[in-house]
Motif scaffolding. Structure first.
Motif, mmCIF file in Angstrom:
data_model
loop_
_atom_site.group_PDB
_atom_site.id
_atom_site.type_symbol
_atom_site.label_atom_id
_atom_site.label_comp_id
_atom_site.label_asym_id
_atom_site.label_seq_id
_atom_site.Cartn_x
_atom_site.Cartn_y
_atom_site.Cartn_z
ATOM 1 N N ASP A 1 0.933 -1.210 0.042
ATOM 2 C CA ASP A 1 0.128 0.016 -0.132
ATOM 3 C C ASP A 1 0.925 1.415 0.108
ATOM 4 O O ASP A 1 1.586 1.655 0.902
ATOM 5 C CB ASP A 1 -0.844 0.101 1.208
ATOM 6 N N TYR A 2 0.757 1.949 -0.984
ATOM 7 C CA TYR A 2 1.528 3.034 -1.130
ATOM 8 C C TYR A 2 0.808 4.383 -0.686
ATOM 9 O O TYR A 2 1.655 5.377 -0.568
ATOM 10 C CB TYR A 2 2.116 3.618 -2.651
ATOM 11 N N HIS A 3 -0.421 4.247 -0.474
ATOM 12 C CA HIS A 3 -1.194 5.602 -0.433
ATOM 13 C C HIS A 3 -1.564 5.725 1.232
ATOM 14 O O HIS A 3 -1.706 7.166 1.349
ATOM 15 C CB HIS A 3 -2.373 5.599 -1.462
ATOM 16 N N ASN B 1 2.599 10.507 1.104
ATOM 17 C CA ASN B 1 3.602 10.594 0.007
ATOM 18 C C ASN B 1 4.717 9.710 0.410
ATOM 19 O O ASN B 1 4.913 9.927 1.474
ATOM 20 C CB ASN B 1 3.960 11.969 -0.495
#
Lengths: 229, 502
Positions: B76-78, B82
């Motif tokens: 999960d990047y979000h 950022n």
């Protein structure tokens, strides 16, 4: 000619400089360096596993009590005859104190893995079934959910321990077939009885797991004077 | 020609190299700044990008699990913002080390960060406590304000999965002061509230709370909470103090004034004059005048020394003592044989009484002793035994029954006699000196311990007598006992005057 050689050398440097060196040496936070990379030390792993098992056992006790209260408040009185409700595993697990004293570390780890893997599915089923109850206390629901999550985590931990202590790959349990099919019954009493028996028997096995892990920790860390048993 | 080509090529390379900042280039190396696990069940890692190289750059995070070579990508990047990667519960394991690398890539190339090994249990840092709430309580005389808070919502403190510890800090807000007051920290354990006692009235406090899980890192301080302590707290306390002080001052002034006005009577009241020694009959004026006859005549008071006059108040004294065996107190008893009216006997025997004091040896028989020494005829004689509370002694002496009683008791009428039991005890000695009495007392006046009255000396000897002696007698009768506390005072050597009585 000198100019060209100098220029070539410069060009070579220019070409080489933007390239990044990959694969820097790994910094091991612990002393253990097993194989190509580090791993968490065994003492820490055992401590975490013991903590897991203790917590799981305590929560299973509380779950059983909550279940009892729920039954009493609903007027059901399930007299569970002891001894013949908790099905024996296909692979025998050492039970008595004398057996445990003679058991080797390898057997302890294998028994732990068997127990953990055995109970993951029944607990998940019970958790799903409890959702359908009319007035199940929410504390019981949260606890059963918590137990199934933590049991899966403990199983991972036992696998890691086996890899570290015994050096084996992931153990595949032979002979452990699906003895319990999905239990669907329209009879409420049967469902309740089944759920109660799962919680009741899991509590006993959780205590066994806790004991095994404590013994293992004692043997591994404090080899000389392990007077646990 | 070759030279030209080479020069051209080198120029081109040099240009491309020098124009690095302006033109496009592969990305710079990113760097993992930190990884944190807020509740030991998930964790997040953040990185800092390097130079972008002028081109749009994308970042990927790859990780490996401990010793396996399989590479995974960030789940999960979000969620965490950022340049972050969030590992949820399914992807977080406390049993293995994570080997994390960030890759920056753009059209021209890739850049790899340094790999970092992460152990989830080592990066535990919870979120700060929530809902910090300050209340001022003014109760009785000890005002305090209460700080309350909630644990961070994602920490599982109830199951025991983590043990949480809190810390509170506060300081007084000084507006306009040069020196900023420093923070005071208090450890609050596991509780969710904390009391600050005796706050400074009128001050504005800033309070913050933070927490820690197990042995992990302390969280950030919670956002500041403010509380203003009211000013009027002082009044109730001060009023009491002021009143007390004024009263004290007034009283002090009054006493000072009274003292200065009435010196002497107050002085006499507070410090009464000590009476000077005065000899009755002696007139100091006479001394001054120097007439000796008058002085000495005044000294001689009539009636001194006292002479026994009345017959019914006569008390016979009988000394029965064996001086050879004085020191043997075993079984010795002293009986004071006394005759007379109902007369409470006590320590101070008046000279008008005659008393028969009988001291017995253990070997002696009371009867025989009495028969030797006592003139009969005394009816209703009373024997009182000095010293410890005695049982009633009944003596038969020549037909006259004698009842001995405790010294402090009333006399009892004589009756026919009796069984005697004597509890001899070491007792006061007292010596009654009479006129025609030949003093049997030893010349040793160092044994005198007390002077009771005009003619009684109390001698003190060492060993108190304990023992019990039974004297055979004919009948028994009830013993009248009264309680009386006697302190063993020593062997009583008695001197009695024996005056026969008609």
């Amino acid at each position: 000619m000198k100019k060209t050689t100098v220029l070539q050398v410069c060009v070579a440097f220019v070409l080489c400089s933007p390239q990044v060196m990959t694969g820097s040496p790994v910094d091991c936070p612990d002393q253990d360096t097993a194989g190509t990379s580090c791993s968490i030390s065994m003492e820490k792993l055992l401590e975490r596993a013991v903590q897991h098992a203790e917590l799981i056992y305590r929560v299973s006790e509380e779950s059983k009590l909550l279940f009892d209260e729920m039954l009493i408040s609903n007027g059901m009185n399930l007299h569970i005859p002891e001894g013949n409700m908790c099905a024996p595993k296909t692979v025998p697990v050492p039970l008595s104190k004398s057996e445990i004293q003679q058991i080797s570390d390898k057997w302890i780890l294998h028994s732990l893995l068997i127990l953990a893997q055995f109970w993951i599915d029944p607990l998940a089923e019970v958790q799903a079934s409890l959702e359908n109850y009319e007035n199940a206390p929410s504390a019981l629901l949260t606890r059963s959910k918590w137990m199934s999550t933590k049991l899966m985590s403990l199983e991972q931990g036992i696998t890691v321990l086996i890899r570290q202590i015994l050096g084996e790959g992931s153990l595949t349990l032979e002979g452990l077939e699906e003895t319990s099919d999905r239990f669907v019954s329209s009879n409420i009493l049967e469902t309740v009885r089944r759920d109660y028996s799962v919680i009741y028997c899991f509590r006993k096995d959780a205590h066994k797991m806790q004991t095994f892990l404590k013994l293992l920790k004692c043997r591994q860390i404090d080899k000389e004077n392990c007077s646990l048993f | 020609m070759w030279r030209d080509a080479e020069q051209a090529l080198t120029l081109i390379w040099l240009l491309s190299w020098t124009a690095h900042g302006v033109c496009h280039s592969p990305p710079g190396r990113p760097r993992l700044t930190r990884c944190r696990s807020p509740e030991k069940e998930t964790f997040t890692c953040w990185w800092e990008p390097g130079s972008t190289g002028g081109l749009p750059t994308s970042y990927q995070l790859y990780y490996r699990k401990e010793s396996s070579l399989e590479v995974f990508e960030c789940p999960d990047y979000h969620k965490a913002g950022n340049n972050s990667c969030y590992f949820d519960k399914q992807h977080t394991s406390i049993w293995i080390l994570y080997n994390i690398t960030v890759v920056a890539s753009n059209a021209l190339g890739k850049a790899y960060s340094e790999s970092v090994e992460v152990d989830v249990m080592d990066i535990v840092q919870p979120h700060p406590p929530e809902n910090v709430n300050l209340t001022f309580m003014q109760t009785t005389n000890s005002p305090y304000f209460l700080v309350q808070w909630q644990p961070p919502h994602d920490a599982d403190t109830r199951s025991g999965w983590v043990t949480i510890k809190y810390e509170v800090r506060l300081k007084i807000e000084n507006s306009g002061d040069e020196e900023d007051s420093s923070w005071e920290s208090y450890s609050a354990g596991k509780q969710l509230e904390f009391s600050i006692y005796s706050p400074q009235p009128g001050a504005c406090y800033i309070v913050q709370v933070r927490c820690k899980l197990d042995h992990g890192l302390w969280s950030e301080w919670s956002p500041s909470s403010f509380i203003q302590i009211p000013d009027n707290m002082l009044d109730t306390q001060n009023a009491v103090m002021i009143i007390a002080i004024t009263l004290t001052v007034i009283i002090f002034l009054l006493t000072a004034g009274a003292l200065t006005v009435k010196m002497k009577p107050v002085k006499h009241f507070l410090l009464p004059p000590v009476p000077e020694p005065k000899i009755s009959g002696l007139n100091t004026q006479l001394l001054k005048s120097g007439k000796s006859e008058e002085i000495f005549s005044a000294l001689i008071t009539p009636g001194y020394p006292q002479i026994v006059q009345s017959s019914d108040r006569q008390v016979e004294y009988l000394v029965v003592s064996d001086y050879d065996e004085e020191m043997d107190f075993e079984g010795k008893a002293h009986l004071e044989y006394q005759k007379g009216e109902n007369h409470p006997t006590d320590n101070t025997q008046k000279g008008s009484q005659n008393s028969i004091k009988i001291s017995l040896n253990s070997s002696q028989d009371l009867n025989t002793t009495l028969s030797e020494n006592v003139h009969s005829g005394a009816v209703s004689n009373q024997l009182s035994v000095l010293g410890e509370p005695q049982q009633l002694l009944h003596l038969k002496c020549k037909g006259s029954p004698v009842k001995a009683q405790d010294r402090n008791t009333q006399m009892s009428s004589g009756s026919n006699c009796e069984h005697v039991s004597i509890n001899p005890a070491g007792l006061t000695e007292y010596v009654e000196v009479d006129e025609d009495q030949k003093p049997l007392v030893r010349e040793d006046y160092s044994m005198v311990s007390d002077v009771i009255s005009d003619n009684i000396l109390v001698l003190q000897d060492s060993i108190p007598v304990q023992g019990h002696k039974e004297v055979k007698c004919d009948k028994t009768s009830e013993a009248e006992e009264t309680g009386g506390v006697f302190e063993p005072l020593g062997y009583l050597e008695t001197l009695t005057t024996f005056s026969s009585e008609s």
